[in-house]
Structures are given as C-alpha cells and as structure tokens.
Design an enzyme around this catalytic site. Structure first.
Site, PDB file in Angstrom:
ATOM      1  N   HIS A 237      -4.981   7.081   6.188  1.00 26.18           N
ATOM      2  CA  HIS A 237      -5.312   8.078   7.212  1.00 26.18           C
ATOM      3  C   HIS A 237      -5.640   7.455   8.569  1.00 26.18           C
ATOM      4  O   HIS A 237      -5.074   7.836   9.594  1.00 26.18           O
ATOM      5  CB  HIS A 237      -6.541   8.891   6.780  1.00 26.18           C
ATOM      6  CG  HIS A 237      -6.428   9.577   5.464  1.00 26.18           C
ATOM      7  ND1 HIS A 237      -5.703  10.727   5.285  1.00 26.18           N
ATOM      8  CD2 HIS A 237      -6.979   9.301   4.249  1.00 26.18           C
ATOM      9  CE1 HIS A 237      -5.811  11.138   4.036  1.00 26.18           C
ATOM     10  NE2 HIS A 237      -6.576  10.295   3.384  1.00 26.18           N
TER      11      HIS A 237
HETATM   12  C1  BDR Z   1     -10.860  10.399   6.332  1.00 24.25           C
HETATM   13  O1  BDR Z   1     -12.026  10.428   5.493  1.00 24.25           O
HETATM   14  C2  BDR Z   1     -12.307   9.143   5.002  1.00 24.25           C
HETATM   15  O2  BDR Z   1     -12.410   9.176   3.621  1.00 24.25           O
HETATM   16  C3  BDR Z   1     -11.214   8.229   5.476  1.00 24.25           C
HETATM   17  O3  BDR Z   1     -11.729   6.968   5.852  1.00 24.25           O
HETATM   18  C4  BDR Z   1     -10.607   8.952   6.649  1.00 24.25           C
HETATM   19  O4  BDR Z   1     -11.247   8.611   7.864  1.00 24.25           O
HETATM   20  C5  BDR Z   1      -9.731  11.120   5.635  1.00 24.25           C
HETATM   21  O5  BDR Z   1     -10.075  12.461   5.393  1.00 24.25           O
END
Ligand code: BDR
Ligand code: CA
Length: 306
Positions: A237
């Site tokens: 992400h």
């Molecule tokens: C986001 O939430 C976290 O778990 C990850 O690092 C990312 O920034 C994804 O939803």
C-alpha cells in the site's frame, strides 16, 4: 544529474511503510523521518523506522510523534494492526538498531522542517502528526504538497467502508482533507490490487541484509493477508504514496472532493469520494490514484531493494 525531490516521510512502519521508505531512499532526498502510532505503538514504529533508516544509510533526523489519535484509540484498529503486522509492527523480523530518536515532537519538527522548504510531505500512517502540524502552523498548508496512502472510493479494510489509516484517526484525516494542502492520495482502490508474491519474496530472501529481513516481514504479512482477505500476495500500500513522486505515469489519477466521515456508527472513518458530475459535485480537494500498473510498481520496488 537531476536534482532529487525532497520529502519528509511520516509513517508507522509497518511492513509496507518499510518498503516505501526503501523506495523513497533510492529515488528521493529524505530530509526527515517522523513516526506515528498505527501498525504498532509509536515505540515500535520508531524503533522500526530507526532500524530501516540505518540499513538504508539515512542520516536525516528521526523524530517520534503521536502514540494516540486525537480521540480515543479504537479496538478494531488495534486488533487489525496486530493481526496484519504483528505485535512489533514488522511481523517479528529481526531488525536491529542501537540508534535513538532525535526528538519526540514530530508535529513541531514537521513545521520547522517544511516551512519554506518546498519539500513534499509523504504520509503512510494515521494522519495525527500531520494534522497537529497543520494546526500548529495554519499557514503551512498553503502550497504544501502531501502524498499520502489512505482511504478508499469503494470498500474499506478495517470496516466495510473505512481504510486503516483514516479509520485510526478520522478527526485528523478530516482536518488534513479540509486543510487546502495539495493532496495526492493512494487509496485502497489501487493499493490493494497487487503486491509481492512468493517469487518476489524469495528474490528478497536472497538479497542483502535489509532485503532478507524485509522478506521475513513480508512472508508473515502475506500469510495474514491470505487469512484475512483471501489474497495470495502482500500488498505494498504505502509504496503507492512514493510512486507519484518518481513514476507518476504508472498511476492514473482522478481529482475529486473527499470528505472524511467522523460521526457515522457504520461509516466512521469512511472517505466519502464525490465522483458525481462536476456540475453537482463539491469542488475537488484531492487527486486520487484510481488505476495503477501493479507489475511495474512491484518491479520498481524490487530494483530499489536488490
Ligand atoms: C495502510 O494501513 C497499514 O496497515 C498499512 O501500513 C497502510 O499504511 C493500509 O490500509
Ligand atoms: Ca502504514
């Protein structure tokens, strides 16, 4: 040689934050690294940030920040973080560091570092430090570029409609989206559609110390993604918040108005994306990535790590 874009990186490493930091270190000039709670407590995310920064030979200041959201932490967020990234935020990977943070007031550091600097703020965690910085200096938002990972124009990952970073601190996110800063957003709509499969994790395992440690973290994280979301890859992400600064052509963007729901019992933390006709839509306040070349982005990350 072309000049590198300067960034201040605020995040909650976090497996995918660590990958984003590695990609940023390869292509950008990181002038500061600040940490926030999220994927783990701020003590853990700071230690992880220091360890990754050490492996990447980053010499910029590392400053810790908020350990709680503007309102109370929510149980769903804490459970999600622990499940996806492990208690220490890095799936138990053996990241070592002796370095201590250079300060503990991330919002003040963000204001001091960004004021008049022209640097872009990258945010890969809950937006608490960012909102507090904008509150400390209300003029900071003028002309400030922020590239962040968060939100969704469709479904969420913590609740049916809320994405983790926004859900973790909706009041902070609402403040940032209404601040007037130039926002480039990587939402789940692109970030959850691709990631590291077993082949990429095996390539990392055969790499240098950092790549090896991150391969262990990615293997843990990929296992949790399979259990929780039924996907066979580890989404990266936060890497998608770096891509617009180095290879914008890999993402297709749409501008729109985004509001953050702070009140709904079913919808708290939702990013309400106004994709109606421009005739009736609210004036846009953000540019969102809505399609991405996942294969090319994964390869870009591999090149940075190997
Ligand atoms: C986001 O939430 C976290 O778990 C990850 O690092 C990312 O920034 C994804 O939803
Ligand atoms: Ca993150």
């Amino acid at each position: 040689m072309t000049e590198r874009t300067a960034i201040l990186f605020d995040g909650d490493p976090g497996v995918d934050d660590a990958f984003a930091l590695a990609l940023a270190a390869r292509h950008l000039d990181i002038v500061g690294l600040t940490t926030v709670f999220g994927n783990a407590s701020v003590a853990h995310t700071t230690r992880n940030a220091l360890a990754v920064a050490g492996h990447l030979n980053l010499t910029c200041p590392v400053v810790s920040g908020a350990d709680t959201p503007i309102e109370a932490p929510n149980a769903q967020m804490l459970e999600h973080a622990r499940t996806i990234h492990g208690e220490d935020g890095m799936g138990g990977a053996d990241l070592q560091t002796d370095r201590l943070p250079d300060g503990d007031d991330a919002p003040a550091f963000i204001v001091d570092t960004l004021r008049g600097s022209g640097a872009t703020l990258v945010a890969t965690g809950p937006l608490t430090n960012v909102a507090r910085a904008l509150q400390l200096d209300p003029t900071l938002a003028d002309g400030l570029d922020i590239s962040l990972m968060g939100g969704s124009a469709t479904n969420g990952n913590v609740t049916a409609v809320a994405e983790f970073n926004i859900h973790a601190d909706p009041e902070a996110a609402a403040y940032v989206f209404a601040s007037g800063a130039n926002l480039t957003v990587a939402p789940l709509d692109i970030t959850s559609t691709f990631g590291l499969g077993e082949a990429e994790i095996a390539r990392l395992e055969a790499g240098n110390t950092l790549a090896r440690e991150l391969s262990a973290a990615a293997r843990f994280y990929r296992g949790r993604q399979l259990e929780r979301f039924g996907r066979g890859y580890a989404p990266i992400h936060d890497v998608c918040a770096i891509v617009p600064l180095i290879r914008p052509a890999l993402i297709t963007f749409e501008t729109m108005h985004v509001a953050v729901e702070c009140a709904g019992t079913q919808t708290r933390g939702m990013t309400v994306c106004d994709r109606r006709s421009p005739v009736v839509a609210e004036p846009s306040n953000a540019t969102l990535g809505m399609q991405a070349d996942g294969t090319a982005i994964v390869e870009l990350l591999m090149e940075a790590l190997l």
